[in-house]
Design a protein around this motif. Structure first.
Motif, short mmCIF file in Angstrom:
data_model
loop_
_atom_site.label_atom_id
_atom_site.label_comp_id
_atom_site.label_asym_id
_atom_site.label_seq_id
_atom_site.Cartn_x
_atom_site.Cartn_y
_atom_site.Cartn_z
N MET A 133 0.86 -1.18 0.00
CA MET A 133 0.00 0.00 0.00
C MET A 133 0.90 1.24 0.00
O MET A 133 1.76 1.39 0.87
CB MET A 133 -0.90 0.02 1.24
CG MET A 133 -2.06 -0.95 1.17
SD MET A 133 -3.46 -0.34 0.22
CE MET A 133 -3.86 -1.79 -0.73
N SER A 134 0.71 2.09 -0.98
CA SER A 134 1.55 3.28 -1.15
C SER A 134 1.28 4.33 -0.08
O SER A 134 0.28 4.24 0.65
CB SER A 134 1.30 3.89 -2.53
OG SER A 134 -0.03 4.41 -2.58
N LYS A 136 0.22 7.26 -0.61
CA LYS A 136 -1.08 7.88 -0.96
C LYS A 136 -2.23 7.05 -0.43
O LYS A 136 -3.21 7.58 0.12
CB LYS A 136 -1.17 8.03 -2.48
CG LYS A 136 -2.41 8.77 -2.94
CD LYS A 136 -2.41 8.96 -4.46
CE LYS A 136 -3.64 9.73 -4.92
NZ LYS A 136 -3.64 9.90 -6.40
N GLU A 137 -2.14 5.73 -0.57
CA GLU A 137 -3.20 4.83 -0.08
C GLU A 137 -3.24 4.82 1.45
O GLU A 137 -4.32 4.70 2.05
CB GLU A 137 -2.97 3.42 -0.63
CG GLU A 137 -3.26 3.31 -2.12
CD GLU A 137 -2.78 2.01 -2.73
OE1 GLU A 137 -3.55 1.40 -3.50
OE2 GLU A 137 -1.64 1.60 -2.44
N GLN A 140 -5.09 7.80 2.44
CA GLN A 140 -6.50 7.65 2.09
C GLN A 140 -7.25 6.77 3.10
O GLN A 140 -8.38 7.09 3.49
CB GLN A 140 -6.61 7.02 0.69
CG GLN A 140 -8.04 6.84 0.20
CD GLN A 140 -8.08 6.16 -1.17
OE1 GLN A 140 -7.07 6.06 -1.85
NE2 GLN A 140 -9.25 5.69 -1.56
N HIS A 141 -6.63 5.67 3.53
CA HIS A 141 -7.33 4.69 4.35
C HIS A 141 -6.99 4.76 5.85
O HIS A 141 -7.72 4.23 6.66
CB HIS A 141 -7.01 3.27 3.88
CG HIS A 141 -7.40 3.01 2.47
ND1 HIS A 141 -8.71 2.95 2.05
CD2 HIS A 141 -6.65 2.77 1.36
CE1 HIS A 141 -8.76 2.69 0.76
NE2 HIS A 141 -7.53 2.58 0.31
N ALA A 146 -4.88 0.42 5.92
CA ALA A 146 -3.99 0.17 4.78
C ALA A 146 -3.17 -1.10 5.01
O ALA A 146 -2.97 -1.90 4.09
CB ALA A 146 -3.07 1.36 4.55
N LYS A 149 -5.47 -4.07 4.49
CA LYS A 149 -5.70 -4.28 3.06
C LYS A 149 -4.48 -4.91 2.39
O LYS A 149 -4.61 -5.80 1.53
CB LYS A 149 -6.03 -2.95 2.38
CG LYS A 149 -7.44 -2.43 2.67
CD LYS A 149 -7.66 -1.07 2.03
CE LYS A 149 -9.06 -0.55 2.31
NZ LYS A 149 -10.11 -1.32 1.62
N ARG A 243 4.07 10.48 3.66
CA ARG A 243 2.72 10.26 4.19
C ARG A 243 2.22 11.57 4.77
O ARG A 243 2.67 12.00 5.84
CB ARG A 243 2.75 9.15 5.24
CG ARG A 243 3.30 7.84 4.68
CD ARG A 243 3.47 6.78 5.76
NE ARG A 243 4.08 5.56 5.22
CZ ARG A 243 4.32 4.48 5.94
NH1 ARG A 243 4.03 4.45 7.24
NH2 ARG A 243 4.88 3.42 5.38
#
Length: 256
Positions: A133-134, A136-137, A140-141, A146, A149, A243
């Motif tokens: 998970m980047s 950016k992700e 987002q989460h 993240a 996921k 981040r």
């Protein structure tokens, strides 16, 4: 077998071709060179016994599950929840029946030892899955979601469907039986193997990112908030790999 020269004795000890009686006989040899060799050999034997004992201690969960009929047990772990930059990386590993000695929490291993074990795991594992998970992700989460996921992604990327998951302090929304283990990377060989694969994989990603952003020292700090990294942030600003929901990065963006 009659050994006379110290070189012959060294070769025999290295090849572990001596019987208990021959070892006992060598203990009576008064030559200092022989005694030094025996001391070194005994130290190596003690270290090997400790490694074997640790492997047995960390195999309790796996042995119990196999007694229950579980064949493919996947260890799942993550690396990179705390850094200010870079992805969170997870791995799922199904180990072979043959032991890979020396498995441990990746944080307790030297870089060279981690890479040695990584190669062994890659060559011998039944299956390996990676999840990423980047930054950016993560923004987002949030980092917890993240990470979860990415772990699901790693399990889904296994070429063999596991019968059971051993997970480091996490429960996953998957229709697979699972056990969450606190400090799992120090208590399960499967989770330890996953921690090593995730760590080496993430380190390689950060080394690649350092080619694009050399001023931040990612190849050394792996994105963590070291003094060098923080100084570079204040001097050069925030990148796409940072981040933006993590302090002090988010405060820098606010100031901008």
């Amino acid at each position: 077998m009659k050994l006379t020269s110290i070189k012959e004795i060294e070769q025999a000890l290295t090849a572990e071709s001596l019987s208990i009686e021959e070892i006992e006989s060598l203990k009576q040899d008064r030559r200092k060179g022989v005694q030094r060799l025996l001391t070194k050999w005994q130290k190596q034997q003690n270290e090997l016994e400790n490694i074997k004992r640790m492997f047995e201690d960390m195999s309790v969960y796996e042995k119990d599950l196999k007694l229950q009929g579980k064949q493919f047990i996947a260890g799942v772990d993550e690396v990179g929840r705390g850094p200010l930059a870079g992805p969170v990386v997870t791995a799922a590993v199904i180990l072979p029946n043959e032991p890979i000695l020396g498995l441990n929490d990746s944080k307790k291993l030297s870089k060279s030892r981690r890479e040695e074990l990584y190669k062994q795991i890659k060559n011998q594992a039944v299956a390996i899955g990676i999840g990423i998970m980047s930054a950016k992700e993560i923004d987002q989460h949030n980092i917890y979601q993240a990470t979860k996921k990415a772990m699901v992604q790693a399990v889904n990327n296994l070429t063999i469907k596991p019968d059971h998951l051993l997970i480091d302090a996490m429960e996953l929304p998957l229709p697979i039986s699972q056990t969450s283990i606190i400090k799992g990377d120090a208590n399960s060989i499967s989770i330890a193997a996953a921690s090593i694969v995730a760590k080496v994989t993430r380190d390689k990603i950060m080394e690649e990112l350092s080619q694009t952003y050399p001023q931040y020292g990612f190849e050394k700090n792996a994105g963590y908030g070291t003094k060098e990294h923080l100084n570079a942030l204040y001097k050069y600003g925030v990148t796409e790999e940072h981040r933006k929901t993590f302090s002090p990065v988010k405060e820098m963006i606010t100031l901008d």
